[in-house]
Design an enzyme around this catalytic site. Structure first.
Site, short mmCIF file in Angstrom:
data_model
loop_
_atom_site.label_atom_id
_atom_site.label_comp_id
_atom_site.label_asym_id
_atom_site.label_seq_id
_atom_site.Cartn_x
_atom_site.Cartn_y
_atom_site.Cartn_z
N ARG A 124 -1.32 -7.31 13.70
CA ARG A 124 -0.52 -6.29 14.40
C ARG A 124 0.42 -7.00 15.39
O ARG A 124 -0.01 -7.91 16.10
CB ARG A 124 -1.43 -5.32 15.18
CG ARG A 124 -2.29 -4.43 14.27
CD ARG A 124 -1.44 -3.44 13.50
NE ARG A 124 -2.18 -2.63 12.55
CZ ARG A 124 -2.40 -2.93 11.27
NH1 ARG A 124 -1.96 -4.07 10.79
NH2 ARG A 124 -3.03 -2.11 10.48
N THR A 164 -12.01 -6.07 7.48
CA THR A 164 -11.55 -6.10 8.88
C THR A 164 -11.56 -4.70 9.52
O THR A 164 -11.31 -4.56 10.70
CB THR A 164 -10.14 -6.71 8.98
OG1 THR A 164 -9.37 -6.27 7.87
CG2 THR A 164 -10.19 -8.20 8.99
N ASP A 172 -19.20 -6.43 -9.23
CA ASP A 172 -19.87 -5.79 -10.38
C ASP A 172 -20.82 -6.81 -10.98
O ASP A 172 -21.02 -7.88 -10.41
CB ASP A 172 -18.79 -5.35 -11.40
CG ASP A 172 -19.21 -4.12 -12.20
OD1 ASP A 172 -20.38 -4.08 -12.63
OD2 ASP A 172 -18.37 -3.22 -12.41
N ILE A 173 -21.39 -6.53 -12.13
CA ILE A 173 -22.28 -7.51 -12.76
C ILE A 173 -21.44 -8.71 -13.20
O ILE A 173 -20.23 -8.57 -13.45
CB ILE A 173 -23.09 -6.92 -13.93
CG1 ILE A 173 -22.15 -6.36 -15.01
CG2 ILE A 173 -24.03 -5.83 -13.44
CD1 ILE A 173 -22.87 -6.00 -16.30
N PRO A 174 -22.07 -9.91 -13.28
CA PRO A 174 -21.30 -11.12 -13.57
C PRO A 174 -20.41 -11.03 -14.81
O PRO A 174 -19.24 -11.42 -14.76
CB PRO A 174 -22.39 -12.19 -13.75
CG PRO A 174 -23.51 -11.71 -12.89
CD PRO A 174 -23.49 -10.22 -12.99
N LYS A 196 -10.68 -6.60 -5.19
CA LYS A 196 -12.01 -6.82 -4.58
C LYS A 196 -13.13 -6.57 -5.58
O LYS A 196 -13.98 -5.70 -5.41
CB LYS A 196 -12.19 -5.92 -3.35
CG LYS A 196 -11.15 -6.17 -2.27
CD LYS A 196 -11.46 -5.38 -1.00
CE LYS A 196 -10.45 -5.63 0.10
NZ LYS A 196 -9.10 -5.09 -0.13
N ASP A 218 0.85 -1.20 0.00
CA ASP A 218 0.00 0.00 0.00
C ASP A 218 0.88 1.24 0.00
O ASP A 218 1.04 1.93 1.01
CB ASP A 218 -0.92 -0.02 1.23
CG ASP A 218 -1.94 -1.15 1.15
OD1 ASP A 218 -2.38 -1.48 0.03
OD2 ASP A 218 -2.30 -1.71 2.20
O1 C5P Z 1 -1.74 -1.87 6.84
P1 C5P Z 1 -2.54 -3.09 7.18
O2 C5P Z 1 -1.70 -4.24 7.72
O3 C5P Z 1 -3.77 -2.79 8.01
O4 C5P Z 1 -3.05 -3.59 5.74
C1 C5P Z 1 -4.02 -4.58 5.57
C2 C5P Z 1 -4.21 -4.82 4.11
O5 C5P Z 1 -5.20 -5.83 3.94
C3 C5P Z 1 -4.69 -3.62 3.31
O6 C5P Z 1 -4.05 -3.68 2.04
C4 C5P Z 1 -6.18 -3.85 3.13
O7 C5P Z 1 -6.66 -3.35 1.90
C5 C5P Z 1 -6.26 -5.36 3.12
N1 C5P Z 1 -7.54 -5.94 3.52
C6 C5P Z 1 -8.12 -5.70 4.75
N2 C5P Z 1 -9.31 -6.29 5.08
C7 C5P Z 1 -9.91 -7.11 4.20
C8 C5P Z 1 -9.32 -7.37 2.95
C9 C5P Z 1 -8.11 -6.77 2.66
O8 C5P Z 1 -7.57 -4.97 5.57
N3 C5P Z 1 -11.03 -7.74 4.54
#
Ligand code: C5P
Length: 231
Positions: A177, A127, A68-70, A65, A14
């Site tokens: 984390r 998340t 959209d439409i199939p 992610k 990112d």
């Molecule tokens: O910086 P961090 O460790 O929070 O990054 C988490 C990564 O996981 C980000 O790229 C985020 O887009 C991705 N992600 C997420 N939750 C999801 C799917 C993907 O945080 N359900």
């Protein structure tokens, strides 16, 4: 019971520039072998970023992610197969028709090119949002019934899914984390060891590595937690 034998850390790239992305790959490959390209980097650089990472032998998790439409998602997924990504994401909330069209399209395109089919991973609930485990379970079941290879969920739900779904499937867990660190915008966080014990196969980690004073040292520490988690 995890879906795969060797859990892996995926670095979420990112960042804003190709230079930064390549810098992290140069620093961390092959300790980390899979790098996640999301909407931020892909919007800026397109398929070029995937090709550049492949030139460095890295594998790519294309996290766009799709929702959209199939017909549109089927086309996007076929394009991702042509890019030879290792895995990609779709929103399970996109519905059964969309998911089935994606699976069919990926399978067909992979057969035509004689490439392995990328792992198709369904996003349950982000998340960064609060949710109930039952909601994640219902979405996961729906996605797997449509032929997806696995789902994205927090470590908090991974254990619940492993208990409730007997078939083998892949769990991808973001929101990791290290102990005592901040949550940023994530609501449902866990440590590496908690995620592994909960049954996650792939741990997606972004900011804890990207923003570390020494990303290599941080990666080594997280890998130490990963290898130590099974003991
Ligand atoms: O910086 P961090 O460790 O929070 O990054 C988490 C990564 O996981 C980000 O790229 C985020 O887009 C991705 N992600 C997420 N939750 C999801 C799917 C993907 O945080 N359900």
């Amino acid at each position: 019971m995890p879906g795969l034998s060797d859990p892996q850390i995926i670095l979420a790239l990112d960042v804003d520039t190709l230079q930064e992305a390549e810098g992290f790959v140069d620093k961390l490959y092959p300790k980390i072998k899979i790098f996640k390209v999301g909407s931020r980097l892909f919007t800026a650089y397109g398929p070029q970023i995937v090709e550049r990472l492949h030139k460095k032998c890295a594998e790519v998790f294309l996290d766009l992610k799709y929702f959209d439409i199939p017909n549109t998602v089927a086309g996007a997924v076929a394009a991702a197969v042509r890019l030879k990504v290792k895995m990609l994401t779709l929103h399970i909330l996109g519905g059964q028709e969309m998911l089935k069209a994606a699976v069919e399209s990926a399978t067909r395109q992979a057969e035509i090119l004689k490439n392995p089919r990328p792992l198709l991973i369904g996003v349950t609930v982000l998340t960064s949002q609060k949710t109930k485990p039952e909601e994640v379970l219902a979405l996961a079941k729906q996605g797997l019934a449509c032929g997806l290879d696995g789902v994205v969920c927090s470590a908090k739900e991974a254990l619940f899914l492993r208990r409730k779904i007997k078939n083998n499937f892949i769990i991808v867990t973001p929101g990791i984390r290290p102990d005592n660190s901040g949550k940023d915008d994530q609501q449902r966080t866990a440590t590496v060891s908690q995620a592994i014990k909960a049954g996650s196969d792939f741990l997606v980690i972004g900011r804890p590595i990207l923003k570390a004073p020494d990303p290599l040292l941080q990666t080594e520490e997280l890998l130490g937690d990963l290898y130590g988690a099974g003991n």
